[in-house]
Design an enzyme around this catalytic site. Structure first.
Site, PDB file in Angstrom:
ATOM      1  N   THR A  78      34.177  42.405  51.001  1.00 39.90           N
ATOM      2  CA  THR A  78      33.931  41.178  50.231  1.00 39.90           C
ATOM      3  C   THR A  78      33.966  41.476  48.731  1.00 39.90           C
ATOM      4  O   THR A  78      33.438  40.699  47.938  1.00 39.90           O
ATOM      5  CB  THR A  78      32.567  40.568  50.600  1.00 39.90           C
ATOM      6  OG1 THR A  78      31.544  41.560  50.426  1.00 39.90           O
ATOM      7  CG2 THR A  78      32.550  40.063  52.032  1.00 39.90           C
ATOM      8  N   ALA A  79      34.574  42.610  48.344  1.00 35.26           N
ATOM      9  CA  ALA A  79      34.577  43.031  46.941  1.00 35.26           C
ATOM     10  C   ALA A  79      35.926  42.730  46.291  1.00 35.26           C
ATOM     11  O   ALA A  79      36.102  41.690  45.646  1.00 35.26           O
ATOM     12  CB  ALA A  79      34.227  44.519  46.854  1.00 35.26           C
ATOM     13  N   ARG A  80      36.896  43.611  46.464  1.00 29.46           N
ATOM     14  CA  ARG A  80      38.247  43.427  45.943  1.00 29.46           C
ATOM     15  C   ARG A  80      39.243  43.954  46.971  1.00 29.46           C
ATOM     16  O   ARG A  80      39.050  45.025  47.554  1.00 29.46           O
ATOM     17  CB  ARG A  80      38.442  44.155  44.607  1.00 29.46           C
ATOM     18  CG  ARG A  80      37.779  43.473  43.417  1.00 29.46           C
ATOM     19  CD  ARG A  80      38.442  42.145  43.090  1.00 29.46           C
ATOM     20  NE  ARG A  80      37.881  41.488  41.924  1.00 29.46           N
ATOM     21  CZ  ARG A  80      36.909  40.591  41.956  1.00 29.46           C
ATOM     22  NH1 ARG A  80      36.342  40.264  43.106  1.00 29.46           N
ATOM     23  NH2 ARG A  80      36.486  40.003  40.856  1.00 29.46           N
ATOM     24  N   ASP A 139      37.379  39.172  53.103  1.00 28.81           N
ATOM     25  CA  ASP A 139      37.273  37.975  52.277  1.00 28.81           C
ATOM     26  C   ASP A 139      38.154  38.078  51.043  1.00 28.81           C
ATOM     27  O   ASP A 139      38.291  37.106  50.305  1.00 28.81           O
ATOM     28  CB  ASP A 139      35.816  37.772  51.851  1.00 28.81           C
ATOM     29  CG  ASP A 139      35.597  36.476  51.073  1.00 28.81           C
ATOM     30  OD1 ASP A 139      35.947  35.405  51.614  1.00 28.81           O
ATOM     31  OD2 ASP A 139      35.087  36.545  49.943  1.00 28.81           O
ATOM     32  N   GLU A 186      46.058  37.834  45.624  1.00 29.33           N
ATOM     33  CA  GLU A 186      45.429  36.594  46.067  1.00 29.33           C
ATOM     34  C   GLU A 186      46.119  35.401  45.421  1.00 29.33           C
ATOM     35  O   GLU A 186      46.348  35.421  44.211  1.00 29.33           O
ATOM     36  CB  GLU A 186      43.935  36.592  45.724  1.00 29.33           C
ATOM     37  CG  GLU A 186      43.135  37.564  46.562  1.00 29.33           C
ATOM     38  CD  GLU A 186      41.635  37.465  46.322  1.00 29.33           C
ATOM     39  OE1 GLU A 186      41.220  36.775  45.366  1.00 29.33           O
ATOM     40  OE2 GLU A 186      40.885  38.086  47.082  1.00 29.33           O
ATOM     41  N   HIS A 240      38.373  34.401  50.038  1.00 27.62           N
ATOM     42  CA  HIS A 240      37.572  34.761  48.867  1.00 27.62           C
ATOM     43  C   HIS A 240      36.502  33.700  48.598  1.00 27.62           C
ATOM     44  O   HIS A 240      36.336  33.217  47.472  1.00 27.62           O
ATOM     45  CB  HIS A 240      38.458  34.951  47.640  1.00 27.62           C
ATOM     46  CG  HIS A 240      37.836  35.844  46.596  1.00 27.62           C
ATOM     47  ND1 HIS A 240      38.573  36.639  45.765  1.00 27.62           N
ATOM     48  CD2 HIS A 240      36.534  36.074  46.265  1.00 27.62           C
ATOM     49  CE1 HIS A 240      37.763  37.311  44.946  1.00 27.62           C
ATOM     50  NE2 HIS A 240      36.511  36.980  45.246  1.00 27.62           N
ATOM     51  N   ILE A 293      24.581  43.606  44.615  1.00 29.03           N
ATOM     52  CA  ILE A 293      25.045  42.991  45.857  1.00 29.03           C
ATOM     53  C   ILE A 293      24.805  43.929  47.030  1.00 29.03           C
ATOM     54  O   ILE A 293      24.330  43.498  48.093  1.00 29.03           O
ATOM     55  CB  ILE A 293      26.528  42.603  45.744  1.00 29.03           C
ATOM     56  CG1 ILE A 293      26.697  41.480  44.713  1.00 29.03           C
ATOM     57  CG2 ILE A 293      27.076  42.174  47.103  1.00 29.03           C
ATOM     58  CD1 ILE A 293      28.138  41.139  44.403  1.00 29.03           C
TER      59      ILE A 293
END
Length: 322
Positions: free
Chosen positions: A238-240, A264, A269, A288, A158
């Site tokens: 945008t990972a964790r 994100d 979550e 997410h 990524i």
């Protein structure tokens, strides 16, 4: 006949998504779809394979599955599986890392967040909806990506996709990770330079996180490391969510020590109403969505199911993370 327990959390589609996933398994598999691993104790007890889409698989779940042979994560991430407990049982845990199933959309979402921050799209939109011509107020904070330095934390599948797009935007790419990439890869990415994490933070105008969440990377960006960033810098994740100390990030934004953040992912979550970042200044948020386009979901499902099918056929597993 092997028993497959498909665990798909409600916030990523639940039973509906799980039912679609079940249709692509090979005929030699009996699939039970649940929204939590312990929802159907009998199915868990009989499971030979657990395939999970962000549904937690704990030590207790593993202990309740005496026939378990494999845990397959339908994602790049694997932090929601108790790897230590799986290792003690000798149960392999796999993700879909080498499939590249999510890389296109995660890279696109990363740039969507970066562009929204650079162009002040959210405050501009909100102001216009409220009949406020905000140009005089916003023009001093609107910037370009061209000529800026993008620091990528984790130059895997990524991260490389993000770097390729950064080159197209005429950005300079630096990256942090365990080791430098091959010279030909660095050249293809515009001469990307390998730096220590701290040097990357001091150098970058934008920092984009693409590292896995492990014991060693939890709160990788804490208050001390966030303080290394320029006050004009932006952080994109945008990972964790747990890669960043969310309270420390909220503090930095409130103090004006950072220009903004695009997020994100969150910890937990979905985020609770108490998350201070929901009301922090100059933040762009998305739920997410970076890995969940229509196209991406198909690729994720096929990659995960293929690895399970290979296991059932006694073929070598790919992407074993533990």
């Amino acid at each position: 006949m092997k028993n497959i327990l498909a665990v798909v959390s409600p916030h990523v589609g639940g039973r509906t998504a799980g039912a679609a996933l079940a249709t692509v398994f090979p005929d030699q598999a009996r699939v039970t779809v649940v929204e939590a691993a312990d929802e159907d104790p009998a199915a868990l007890r009989e499971a030979h394979v657990i395939i999970t889409g962000l549904g937690p698989v704990t030590a207790a779940h593993l202990a309740a599955a005496p026939h378990l042979e494999l845990v397959q994560c339908a994602s790049h991430g694997f932090d929601y599986v108790d790897l230590d407990a799986a290792r003690e049982r000798g149960i392999p845990v796999c993700n879909i890392g080498s499939s590249g199933a999510e890389k296109q959309n995660v890279a696109e979402q990363t740039f969507a967040l970066m562009l929204a921050l650079a162009k002040q799209l959210v405050p501009a939109h909100t102001a216009l909806v409220e009949a406020d011509w905000a140009l005089p107020r916003l023009q001093q904070s609107i910037t370009e990506l061209s000529g800026k330095t993008l620091g990528i934390v984790g130059l895997g599948h990524i991260g490389e996709e993000v770097a390729r797009r950064a080159v197209a935007f005429d950005m300079t790419v630096v990256y942090a990770g365990p080791r430098p990439v091959a010279p030909e890869t660095a050249a293809r990415l515009g001469g990307a330079r390998h730096l220590s994490l701290d040097d990357l933070l001091r150098t970058s105008d934008y920092v984009s996180l693409h590292a896995p969440l492990t014991h060693g990377t939890r709160h990788l960006l804490d208050a001390e490391r966030l303080a290394l960033l320029k006050p004009t810098a932006f952080v994109v994740n945008t990972a964790r969510g747990a890669l960043i100390d969310q309270d420390a990030l909220a503090d930095a934004l409130a103090a004006g020590a950072l220009a903004g953040a695009g997020l994100d992912v969150f910890d937990p979550e979905p985020p609770t109403a108490a998350l201070r970042l929901l009301k922090a200044p100059n933040v762009v948020l998305s739920p997410h969505v970076a890995g969940v386009t229509r196209e991406t979901l198909v690729r994720i499902a096929l990659a995960a199911v293929q690895n399970v099918a290979d296991h059932l056929a006694d073929k070598p597993l790919r992407d074993v993370v533990s």
